[in-house]
Every structure is written in structure tokens, then in C-alpha cells.
Design an enzyme around this catalytic site. Structure first.
Site, PDB file in Angstrom:
ATOM      1  N   GLY A  31       0.773  -1.243  -0.122  1.00  0.00           N
ATOM      2  CA  GLY A  31       0.047   0.025   0.137  1.00  0.00           C
ATOM      3  C   GLY A  31       0.803   1.371  -0.100  1.00  0.00           C
ATOM      4  N   GLY A  36       5.224   3.928  -8.807  1.00  0.00           N
ATOM      5  CA  GLY A  36       6.027   2.632  -9.026  1.00  0.00           C
ATOM      6  C   GLY A  36       4.929   1.328  -9.044  1.00  0.00           C
ATOM      7  CG  HIS A  37       3.003   0.434  -5.463  1.00  0.00           C
ATOM      8  ND1 HIS A  37       3.329   1.657  -4.589  1.00  0.00           N
ATOM      9  CD2 HIS A  37       3.457  -0.787  -4.544  1.00  0.00           C
ATOM     10  CE1 HIS A  37       3.808   1.425  -3.509  1.00  0.00           C
ATOM     11  NE2 HIS A  37       4.076   0.004  -3.510  1.00  0.00           N
ATOM     12  CD  GLN A 148      15.849  -3.227 -12.262  1.00  0.00           C
ATOM     13  OE1 GLN A 148      15.671  -3.521 -13.490  1.00  0.00           O
ATOM     14  NE2 GLN A 148      17.203  -2.716 -12.064  1.00  0.00           N
ATOM     15  CG  MET A 184       8.717   7.129  -7.639  1.00  0.00           C
ATOM     16  SD  MET A 184       6.807   7.103  -8.431  1.00  0.00           S
ATOM     17  CE  MET A 184       7.302   8.686  -9.494  1.00  0.00           C
ATOM     18  CB  SER A 186       5.713   3.452   0.531  1.00  0.00           C
ATOM     19  OG  SER A 186       5.120   2.624  -0.423  1.00  0.00           O
TER      20      SER A 186
HETATM   21  P1  AMP Z   1       5.936  -2.610  -1.587  1.00  0.00           P
HETATM   22  O1  AMP Z   1       4.705  -1.930  -1.589  1.00  0.00           O
HETATM   23  O2  AMP Z   1       7.063  -1.594  -1.355  1.00  0.00           O
HETATM   24  O3  AMP Z   1       6.042  -3.961  -0.888  1.00  0.00           O
HETATM   25  O4  AMP Z   1       6.069  -2.871  -3.102  1.00  0.00           O
HETATM   26  C1  AMP Z   1       5.092  -3.646  -4.012  1.00  0.00           C
HETATM   27  C2  AMP Z   1       5.730  -3.898  -5.285  1.00  0.00           C
HETATM   28  O5  AMP Z   1       6.099  -2.824  -5.984  1.00  0.00           O
HETATM   29  C3  AMP Z   1       7.157  -4.462  -5.357  1.00  0.00           C
HETATM   30  O6  AMP Z   1       7.140  -5.427  -6.186  1.00  0.00           O
HETATM   31  C4  AMP Z   1       8.034  -3.460  -5.551  1.00  0.00           C
HETATM   32  O7  AMP Z   1       9.342  -3.788  -5.881  1.00  0.00           O
HETATM   33  C5  AMP Z   1       7.436  -2.473  -6.496  1.00  0.00           C
HETATM   34  N1  AMP Z   1       7.826  -1.342  -6.569  1.00  0.00           N
HETATM   35  C6  AMP Z   1       7.904  -0.252  -5.449  1.00  0.00           C
HETATM   36  N2  AMP Z   1       8.925   0.829  -5.840  1.00  0.00           N
HETATM   37  C7  AMP Z   1       8.812   0.636  -7.220  1.00  0.00           C
HETATM   38  C8  AMP Z   1       9.395   1.505  -7.910  1.00  0.00           C
HETATM   39  N3  AMP Z   1       9.895   2.707  -7.799  1.00  0.00           N
HETATM   40  N4  AMP Z   1       9.282   1.112  -9.391  1.00  0.00           N
HETATM   41  C9  AMP Z   1       9.053  -0.064  -9.716  1.00  0.00           C
HETATM   42  N5  AMP Z   1       8.393  -0.891  -8.737  1.00  0.00           N
HETATM   43  C10 AMP Z   1       8.307  -0.672  -7.522  1.00  0.00           C
END
Ligand code: AMP
Length: 281
Positions: A31, A36-37, A148, A184, A186
Site C-alpha cells: 500500500g 512505481g506500484h 526491480q 519511488m 512508500s
Molecule cells: P511494496 O509496496 O514496497 O511492497 O512494493 C510492492 C511492489 O511494488 C514490489 O514488487 C516493489 O518492487 C514494487 N515497487 C516499489 N517501488 C517501485 C518503483 N519505484 N518502481 C517499480 N516498482 C516498484
């Protein structure tokens, strides 16, 4: 857009689409969604009939001194963003739904989870692998989309899928950055204005590494690491957690450059730990 808090209902919804022959793309997240998400969601839309997203701040991947309680949460805003993208359904379970009383199993990742981020976050990747295995069993997607940005996490998830025989394709999507190069995340919301500026040092260091490898053709990784650490340390509020040059598939450290190589860094900006990486072919 449907929002499921109940695992059984989510399972049934997903099963119905599968039985009707529709392909399912799945984007697991914690969340506080950003571009990015959303880039993962858009890729899933291009590849699949149905796109499902989970939002769950997974307690088992946070260490006791980490930011589980402070982690940004914005489920209303997230649901708004996802419904604007016409996501079909979201899984938004509470902790007790994912980890009911007596829950005790866990996936042990082993060596791959102990390197890089695993050194300063012991147990983190076991927590990630456990929750991802649960989510994969709930959704049973055809494809799952990961960023990535969290390179080691992508390697761990691919290993999980391979070794536990999940019939799921893992699609790794590129790092989405702010205009100033900051990846990017969170956790960027923890940064003050000045820290946001200082945090661009991660991307500057990675670009310098790319130049040393691709343009100056330096192949001694120790030399490259030293220069990158100097760049990072030139920012007052920055403290290196690690700078490593590894092979991009297994993440094993390299003495000399060979393709494909990844430069992976983790840096504290004030109290906030940020990670970034680039892969060079
Ligand atoms: P998280 O909410 O941080 O667990 O991220 C969820 C998914 O979004 C994971 O696969 C992350 O690698 C991806 N993600 C987070 N930040 C980025 C970003 N800046 N660019 C691409 N994917 C992202």
C-alpha cells in the site's frame, strides 16, 4: 472494483475467473501506492484479462526495531487510485485474517536471503517469502508483477516459485523514478525536504558506477565500490549500509565485472533506509 477482506471470498472470486478461462495478473503491495506500484498494475492490465492487487503491510517481514507501526498506510487513497485504473479486485486483509491464532509455518529462504539487505534485516526475506506464498495460494494468478526496485526480493520470489512449483510467471518491471532520479518508494514520505534532495545521491552513485563500468571500462569492483561509497559519504545526512556489485541473477559478489551485473546499494538518509540498484548488460 471489489474489495475483499476475507481470504475465502477472494479465493472464490479468483477461482471463478480461472474457471471461466480468464488469465489473472496479480500485484502484491504494502500500500501507500505510488507510480512505481501503478506501473506494475498497468503492465498486468496489458498482459491479462483480470488484474488483482493486494494491500497488506506484512508484520513478519519487519524486524523488532523496524518501522512496521510507522509504515505509511493510506488504504482509502489506495482504493481510490486502483478503482480509477479499473482494477478488478483488491485483497485488503487484516493481520488476524492472514495470521490467525496459532499460525506458525514459515518459508526459510536460506543463503539468498542472508546477503545484501538480509544482513541488516535478518529474517526479512523469510517473512516476504511466507506472505508471498500465502498470497499466491489465495489468488493463484497466471502472472505476478514485481519491481526491480527490490531486486533481491525479485530473486527470492523467483526462487520461491521455482523451488515450490508455483505455476506462476514472475514479471519484473523497471524501477520508476522521480524526475530527480530518486527511486519511488512508500518510505520516501519519511524524508524531509532536505533529505529528499540528499537522497538523490543514491541515483548519482549508481550513474557513476554505470559510467565507470560501461564507459571507462573499469573491471575491478573494489575500486568501483570505493568511489561509490565516497560519493555517498559526501552527503552529510547519508550513511552507507552497503554498496555491492553482484551478478544480477544469483546476487553473488563479483571481484571483476561480468554481464549481467547489478550494482546494489542501501543507504540511510537520516533515519530512513533507502535501497536502489541498476542492472548492466
Ligand atoms: P511494496 O509496496 O514496497 O511492497 O512494493 C510492492 C511492489 O511494488 C514490489 O514488487 C516493489 O518492487 C514494487 N515497487 C516499489 N517501488 C517501485 C518503483 N519505484 N518502481 C517499480 N516498482 C516498484
Amino acid at each position: 472494483m471489489l474489495v475483499f477482506k476475507n481470504i475465502k471470498e477472494m479465493q472464490a472470486y479468483s477461482r471463478n475467473h480461472r474457471s471461466a478461462g480468464r488469465t489473472i495478473g496479480f500485484v502484491p503491495t504494502m500500500g501507500a501506492l505510488h507510480e512505481g506500484h501503478l506501473s506494475l498494475v498497468r503492465q498486468s492490465f496489458r498482459d491479462n484479462d483480470i488484474t488483482l492487487v493486494s494491500i497488506f503491510v506484512n508484520p513478519t517481514q519487519f524486524g523488532p526495531d523496524e518501522d512496521f507501526h510507522a509504515y505509511p498506510r493510506n488504504s482509502e487513497g489506495d482504493i481510490q487510485l486502483l478503482s480509477e485504473l479499473s482494477v478488478h479486485a483488491v485483497l485488503l486483509p487484516v493481520n488476524e485474517e492472514m495470521y490467525p491464532e496459532g499460525f506458525s509455518l514459515s518459508v526459510q529462504v536460506g543463503e539468498t536471503g542472508n546477503r545484501l539487505c538480509g544482513r541488516s534485516r535478518p529474517g526479512h526475506f523469510d517473512g516476504v517469502a511466507t506472505v508471498v506464498a500465502k498470497l499466491f495460494n489465495i489468488i493463484c494468478p497466471d502472472r505476478a508483477y514485481v519491481g526491480q526496485k527490490d531486486l533481491q526480493q525479485t530473486v527470492v520470489i523467483k526462487k520461491l516459485v521455482r523451488e515450490m512449483n508455483f505455476d506462476i510467471d514472475i514479471i519484473v518491471c523497471p524501477v520508476v523514478r522521480e524526475v530527480n532520479g530518486l527511486a519511488m518508494s512508500s518510505r520516501n514520505s519519511y524524508l524531509s525536504k532536505e533529505e529528499r534532495r540528499a537522497a538523490t545521491v543514491l541515483n548519482r552513485a549508481l550513474k557513476h558506477g554505470r559510467e565507470m563500468i560501461l564507459i571507462k571500462e573499469v573491471s575491478d569492483t573494489a575500486l568501483i565500490i570505493k568511489e561509490l561509497e565516497e560519493i555517498i559519504n559526501s552527503e552529510d545526512s547519508a550513511r552507507v549500509d552497503y554498496v555491492e556489485i553482484v551478478d544480477a541473477e544469483k546476487l553473488l559478489p563479483l571481484d571483476t565485472i561480468r554481464s549481467p551485473v547489478a550494482i546494489c546499494i542501501a543507504v540511510y538518509i537520516g533515519n530512513t533506509r533507502l535501497i536502489d540498484n541498476i542492472i548492466l548488460q
